[in-house]
Design an enzyme around this catalytic site. Structure first.
Site, PDB file in Angstrom:
ATOM      1  CB  THR A 122      18.154 -68.500  22.346  1.00 33.73           C
ATOM      2  OG1 THR A 122      19.270 -68.677  22.398  1.00 33.73           O
ATOM      3  CG2 THR A 122      17.467 -69.482  21.663  1.00 33.73           C
ATOM      4  CE1 TYR A 145      16.928 -72.580  26.137  1.00 34.46           C
ATOM      5  CE2 TYR A 145      18.966 -72.230  24.408  1.00 34.46           C
ATOM      6  CZ  TYR A 145      17.752 -71.828  25.257  1.00 34.46           C
ATOM      7  OH  TYR A 145      18.010 -70.266  25.453  1.00 34.46           O
TER       8      TYR A 145
END
Length: 354
Positions: A127, A170
């Site tokens: 990501t 995250y």
């Protein structure tokens, strides 16, 4: 073509099912390794089975299950590792589970490959959050969108030389997994590759407020429901149609010898950069009515501006220019309308039978 199946962890999710669909369309048998924990993914699995029949093998298992991962990797010719906890908000609520899924799950895959000789390619879904919130990048507000004051950065986007800077649980868990995947190539010679994705959108995306915001905006607009923007809505992302993302995944597998041990930024690039309020404006054009918009506080780790420089992966894989975001979003809107109509018809039929 090897007779062994290809493993897609998280294969019933949005990107995973599109990867699985491409693989099955190309003649491969696909193991869809998915615990079906995310709402709506059962429909994706049913769609895959309807399209490809016996070429889709579903294994209802969790990547935290070391034995299940090991046994499945043993019989696979390649691994696309997309199973993950995908929401920043969820990671803040339960950082331990976030770690177990994203880091331990990735390690389970890597160790399974290493134990069986280390020759199975692993393509990992990372990501843009590994680059942090980018608060050091000077920005200016132009109309409804932020943009860098540095003209060169506006033209090219953020490249892979950008220092890593993990924010939120995250960001830490995906970033740690990202680095493990790269290091297993460096330390153990595994043929691995990392794709640091920006915002992917397209058919089969069941967007929510926490993840999949392009589809979420469209769903809310089509339902006549208000949309909440966190921050001022002028934050910018480069969005990429899922078909273009799948091209990159397939290219990395086919060209694994040349891309092994490398990380690539994968997004729509500067030509597909759009702010949240600009996207809502375009959605209003598509549906021919205004959308009610509310605002709330900025969320932890949110980037006011992130646009990928995808030139490295396009150059390495010989990829063509991606689909224009307006065309892609219009296509997603049509798919959502059709999908929603089909769900309504199914519910009506069920009521009639009942």
């Amino acid at each position: 073509m090897s007779g062994k199946p290809v493993l897609v962890t998280g294969g019933a999710g949005f990107i995973g099912c599109n990867v699985a669909d491409r693989l099955a369309s190309d003649g491969h048998t696909v193991i869809v390794f998915d615990a079906l924990m995310r709402e709506g993914v059962e429909r994706n699995l049913a769609w895959l089975k309807q399209r490809h029949g016996a070429k889709i093998i579903h294994l209802a298992a969790d990547v935290r299950d070391k034995r299940a991962v090991d046994e499945t990797v043993r019989e696979s010719q390649a691994v696309f590792h997309l199973a993950a906890q995908v929401a920043v908000t969820t990671s803040l609520n339960d950082p331990v589970e976030d770690f177990e899924i994203n880091v331990q799950g990735a390690l389970n895959v890597l160790e399974a490959v290493r134990r069986r000789g280390g020759t199975t390619p692993v393509i990992f879904a990372s990501t843009n959050k590994v680059y942090g919130d980018l608060t050091d990048v000077p920005l200016e507000l132009v109309g409804d969108a932020y943009r860098p004051t540095d003209p060169a950065l506006r033209v090219r986007g953020v490249n892979e030389q950008r220092p890593l800077d993990f924010h939120t649980p995250y960001g830490c868990s995906k970033g740690a997994a990202d680095q493990y995947v790269l290091d297993y190539s460096r330390s153990f010679g595994l043929p691995t590759c990392v794709l640091r994705m920006s915002c992917i959108y397209g058919p089969r995306q069941m967007g929510t407020e926490d993840q999949g915001w392009v589809a979420h905006f469209l769903i809310r607009a089509l339902e006549g429901q208000p949309i909440t923007l966190y921050g001022d809505g002028r934050q910018v992302r480069d969005i990429l149609n899922v078909a273009d993302a799948v091209d990159a995944y397939m290219g990395c597998w086919k060209g694994i010898e040349q891309v092994a041990g490398r990380a690539f930024n994968l997004g729509g690039g500067p030509t597909n950069a759009v702010s949240l309020v600009q996207l809502i404006g375009y959605i209003e054009e598509l549906i021919h009515r205004k959308v009610e918009v509310g605002f709330s506080d900025w969320r932890a780790g949110d980037q006011r501006y992130y646009v990928s420089d995808p030139s490295a992966i396009r150059r390495e894989l010989g990829m063509s220019e991606p689909l224009d975001w307006r065309t892609g979003v219009a296509g997603l809107a049509k798919w959502l309308i059709t999908e929603r109509a089909g769900q309504a018809a199914t519910r009506q039929a069920a009521v009639a039978v009942g």
